[in-house]
Design an enzyme around this catalytic site. Structure first.
Site, PDB file in Angstrom:
ATOM      1  CB  ALA A  61      -2.491 -16.658  23.960  1.00 34.56           C
ATOM      2  CD  GLU A  62      -2.586  -9.668  26.252  1.00 35.04           C
ATOM      3  OE1 GLU A  62      -2.303  -8.419  26.564  1.00 35.04           O
ATOM      4  OE2 GLU A  62      -3.664 -10.027  25.613  1.00 35.04           O
ATOM      5  CB  THR A  63      -0.037 -14.992  30.556  1.00 38.68           C
ATOM      6  OG1 THR A  63      -1.216 -14.382  31.091  1.00 38.68           O
ATOM      7  CG2 THR A  63       0.978 -15.298  31.854  1.00 38.68           C
TER       8      THR A  63
END
Length: 142
Positions: A61-63
């Protein structure tokens, strides 16, 4: 002004190989200012009970959300993650999870994205929200 995905800066060679995205098998499938799509194998990203690790979902998700923020803020500003919240809806035990990041808010100093992760059957595994700070300068890396 947002940049074209083809104009994303290249990662310096000393930081390109062997980083977290590579270790987790994350691949970016498509990039646009409206959404960033990527996927990750479940195998190799499991917790001890054989389920996809919640932290692995967070990394995917953060990527994706950070990449979307970069498309909107670079080259004038540099995005860094400020807050990540993940809600895990169901487990995944095989195949891949695919994530789609879409902007909720894009401003000069921050951006927020919703990232939805689904399994190979299209069932929602996780919903995440990432807020990035858009810095005036790139953080120093030593």
């Amino acid at each position: 002004m947002p940049i074209d995905p083809a104009q994303l800066p290249q990662i310096p060679p000393e930081h390109a190989g062997g980083q977290l995205n590579d270790r987790m098998g994350i691949e970016i499938v498509s990039l646009s200012l409206d959404e960033v799509v990527g996927r990750m194998p479940v195998a190799g990203n499991l917790q001890p009970f054989g389920l996809l690790h919640g932290g692995a979902s967070g990394v995917l998700a953060e990527t994706l959300g950070s990449t979307l923020s970069a498309l909107h803020s670079l080259p004038e500003r540099f995005p860094v993650g400020l807050e990540l919240a993940c809600t895990h809806h169901r487990s995944a035990t095989k195949g891949h999870v695919t994530g789609t990041a879409r902007p909720i808010h894009v401003g000069r100093s921050t951006s927020t994205s919703e990232i939805v992760l689904v399994d190979d059957d299209g069932r929602r595994v996780c919903t995440a929200k990432l807020t990035c700070l858009h810095r005036d300068t790139r953080p120093l890396v030593s």
